[in-house]
Design a protein around this motif. Sequence first.
Motif, short mmCIF file in Angstrom:
data_model
loop_
_atom_site.label_atom_id
_atom_site.label_comp_id
_atom_site.label_asym_id
_atom_site.label_seq_id
_atom_site.Cartn_x
_atom_site.Cartn_y
_atom_site.Cartn_z
N GLY A 12 1.06 -1.02 0.02
CA GLY A 12 -0.01 0.06 -0.53
C GLY A 12 1.41 1.31 0.08
O GLY A 12 0.34 2.34 -0.49
N GLY A 13 2.16 1.37 0.46
CA GLY A 13 3.05 2.35 0.92
C GLY A 13 3.67 2.26 -1.00
O GLY A 13 3.31 3.94 -1.02
N ASP A 14 3.71 1.82 -1.82
CA ASP A 14 3.82 1.86 -2.79
C ASP A 14 2.69 2.56 -3.96
O ASP A 14 3.04 3.54 -4.74
N LEU A 15 2.11 2.11 -2.67
CA LEU A 15 0.29 2.58 -3.98
C LEU A 15 0.23 4.20 -3.69
O LEU A 15 -0.19 5.73 -4.32
N VAL A 16 1.11 4.76 -2.23
CA VAL A 16 1.07 6.08 -2.14
C VAL A 16 2.33 6.97 -3.16
O VAL A 16 1.84 8.42 -3.68
N THR A 17 3.20 6.62 -3.11
CA THR A 17 4.06 7.35 -3.95
C THR A 17 3.33 7.03 -5.39
O THR A 17 4.11 7.52 -6.22
N GLU A 18 3.21 5.43 -5.69
CA GLU A 18 2.37 5.99 -7.04
C GLU A 18 1.82 6.86 -8.01
O GLU A 18 1.32 7.73 -8.46
N SER A 19 0.56 6.97 -6.94
CA SER A 19 -0.21 7.83 -7.15
C SER A 19 0.08 9.00 -7.20
O SER A 19 -0.34 10.28 -7.08
N LEU A 20 1.05 10.26 -5.93
CA LEU A 20 1.63 11.22 -5.76
C LEU A 20 2.95 11.97 -7.20
O LEU A 20 2.35 12.43 -7.84
N THR A 21 3.54 10.48 -7.43
CA THR A 21 4.10 10.77 -9.00
C THR A 21 3.63 10.93 -10.03
O THR A 21 3.41 11.75 -10.81
N ALA A 22 1.97 10.25 -10.10
CA ALA A 22 0.83 10.32 -10.94
C ALA A 22 0.64 11.46 -11.62
O ALA A 22 0.40 12.20 -12.32
N LEU A 23 0.51 12.68 -9.98
CA LEU A 23 -0.28 13.35 -9.90
C LEU A 23 0.87 14.51 -10.43
O LEU A 23 0.19 15.51 -10.46
N GLY A 24 1.98 14.40 -10.71
CA GLY A 24 3.31 15.01 -10.80
C GLY A 24 3.94 16.03 -9.75
O GLY A 24 5.00 16.95 -10.02
N ALA A 25 4.09 15.03 -8.74
CA ALA A 25 4.15 15.43 -7.55
C ALA A 25 6.34 14.88 -7.61
O ALA A 25 6.39 14.00 -8.31
N THR A 26 7.21 16.05 -7.03
CA THR A 26 8.36 15.45 -7.48
C THR A 26 9.21 15.61 -5.89
O THR A 26 10.28 14.92 -5.92
N THR A 27 8.70 16.13 -4.94
CA THR A 27 9.49 16.30 -3.57
C THR A 27 8.45 15.76 -2.71
O THR A 27 7.06 16.28 -2.32
N VAL A 28 8.34 15.70 -1.31
CA VAL A 28 8.23 15.12 -0.44
C VAL A 28 8.27 15.15 0.77
O VAL A 28 10.01 15.74 1.27
N PHE A 29 8.02 15.81 2.19
CA PHE A 29 8.86 16.39 3.12
C PHE A 29 7.85 15.99 3.89
O PHE A 29 6.67 15.44 3.86
N GLY A 30 9.00 15.35 4.98
CA GLY A 30 8.52 15.31 6.52
C GLY A 30 9.36 14.09 7.58
O GLY A 30 10.50 14.47 7.57
N LEU A 31 8.91 13.15 8.02
CA LEU A 31 9.65 12.72 9.01
C LEU A 31 9.26 11.35 9.73
O LEU A 31 7.97 10.66 10.01
N PRO A 32 9.95 10.25 8.93
CA PRO A 32 9.22 8.77 9.62
C PRO A 32 8.82 8.76 11.48
O PRO A 32 9.20 9.35 12.34
N GLY A 33 7.90 7.08 11.08
CA GLY A 33 7.45 7.38 12.43
C GLY A 33 7.25 5.83 11.91
O GLY A 33 7.16 5.13 10.72
N GLN A 34 6.97 5.13 13.62
CA GLN A 34 6.93 3.31 13.33
C GLN A 34 5.38 2.88 12.06
O GLN A 34 5.94 2.00 11.38
N HIS A 35 4.65 4.03 12.51
CA HIS A 35 3.13 2.91 11.97
C HIS A 35 3.08 3.90 10.50
O HIS A 35 2.76 2.73 8.99
N ALA A 36 4.12 4.56 9.61
CA ALA A 36 4.17 5.40 8.04
C ALA A 36 5.53 3.96 7.33
O ALA A 36 6.11 4.86 6.35
N LEU A 37 6.10 3.50 8.47
CA LEU A 37 7.82 3.17 7.88
C LEU A 37 7.09 2.51 6.23
O LEU A 37 8.08 3.24 5.36
#
Length: 545
Positions: A12-37
């Motif tokens: 499911g994590g790949d679906l997140v990054t693939e969806s962002l890329t398909a929409l035209g995103a190039t950059t992601v800001f953030g900070l990791p945590g256990q549930h989001a790994l």
Amino acid sequence: MSTGTGTSQRTGGDLVTESLTALGATTVFGLPGQHALAAFDALRRSSLEYVGLRVENNAGFAADAYARVTGGPAPLLVSTGPGALMTLAALQEAAAASAPVLGISSQIPTAGLGGGRHGYLHELTDQKASFRDIVKSVHTVRTASQIPSAIAEAWASALEAPHGPVWIEIPQDVLLAPTTAPPVESLAATPRPLTPRPELVTEAVRLLDSAERPAVLAGGGTVRAGARAELLALAEKLDAPVATTFGGKGAFPWDHRLSLQSWLEDRHTTDFLEDADVLLVVGSGLGELSSNYHTFRPRGRVIQIEADLGKLESNVPALGIHADARPTLAALAEQATPRTRPEAAEAASALLDRVRQRLAAQDLKQEQQLLTAVRDALPDTSPSFWDMTMLAYWAWSAFDPREGAMHSAQGAGGLGYGFPAALGAAVADRTKPVLAVSGDGGAMYSIAELATARQYDLPVTWLIVDDGGYGILREYMTDAFGTATGTELARPDFVALAESFGVPAVRTSPERLGEDLAAALAAPGPSVVVLPAVLRLFAPTHATP
């Protein structure tokens, strides 16, 4: 290629990054945590650039600035509970400034949703409830197949006028679960246009054509809509003077013959706008600062163009036009009758003379000289990001952004915005230096991001004006109560601290500020300039008309 599931399958994590890329995103800001790994693991397999900050709130400020600079949604990826809640102040600023931040948070496993109090790590009874009153929309995902559509829906929501932050929540197990869905290749997320109703345009043109003393107040919505050219065309066609709000700085050329600049806390400007027989307000709700603390009482007709429906006539009765600034100004400029009013430029010049005379009657030469030094040192095309600090309050009124842009945290008014926001802008465009301005109190909110600046070698120069406390609060409390409480701060040696992160730093003086700041801005990578100085603000005018 580990996904946390023991297999090499997409998740499911790949679906997140693939969806962002398909929409035209190039950059992601953030900070990791256990549930989001799982989502962060998917970032490794994607083409997205990840910029990690040290505090989630600062990651939100960086995403806010990236969105302001690029005009597109800026993904912000954080974890559940404390990580998510740490973004609230940044999202409030993004909401106030209409910055399209795409907040994506993990959630506890699906079985724990609904407030069942199962005792999961980071569990909240209703996490999304904390965000509902801040963001434009909240989207909760419960299955992997929902991820692309939810992200596309949130993306469109963030971009619809008025722009703003949105929030997406995805449970940990959904992010971790393997998926057999094909890779996301295309997504539709087209925001609905917000165009003016023709009869409202016709009536606005009638009022403007009949006006003897038209004037314009341009707010941040004008800048966000990319309506500078349309505003200039309309102002010149009407020969109408233009003032800009603090959020609208840059909407109109600073030195234009019709420019009233941004002296909105000066009673002379308030009087001028009140005297207009037709005042066109574009992209502003006429809030506290834009109305000189709600002392503004227009005597003529007001036309208000505003994309945020809740702000229409929220402070002043008007012909309200619920529309984006750009198409509305274009329609007005096309239909308005050309006029020649030589007295308009004369009136604008006379107003600025009165403002200068009022300032000259106060002992404020140092403050004005410091702001001039900053303006001279900063390249014309470089953006600047200002924290809530005394020099920024001066800049709201007196700073000419030129071809760059001036951004501040005056929307929500929280501390700590300037430096992490400047980092986000530098990520968007590494070809030009970016300036951040903070006081010593505000600097401590984001001092950890010196590590981020060094890690990504971002061209940000951070000017810290060190007055030993919360300077503006010290002044407010002393004026109101005769003494200040809780405003004095023990602070570090900012030069030594910056150097401990590997960031070059210099302690300057009012006399050397221009030279030292210019040298820092010209050098590659991050730098810090510390100015020990106690500044004063010009006298308020809202209490004494």
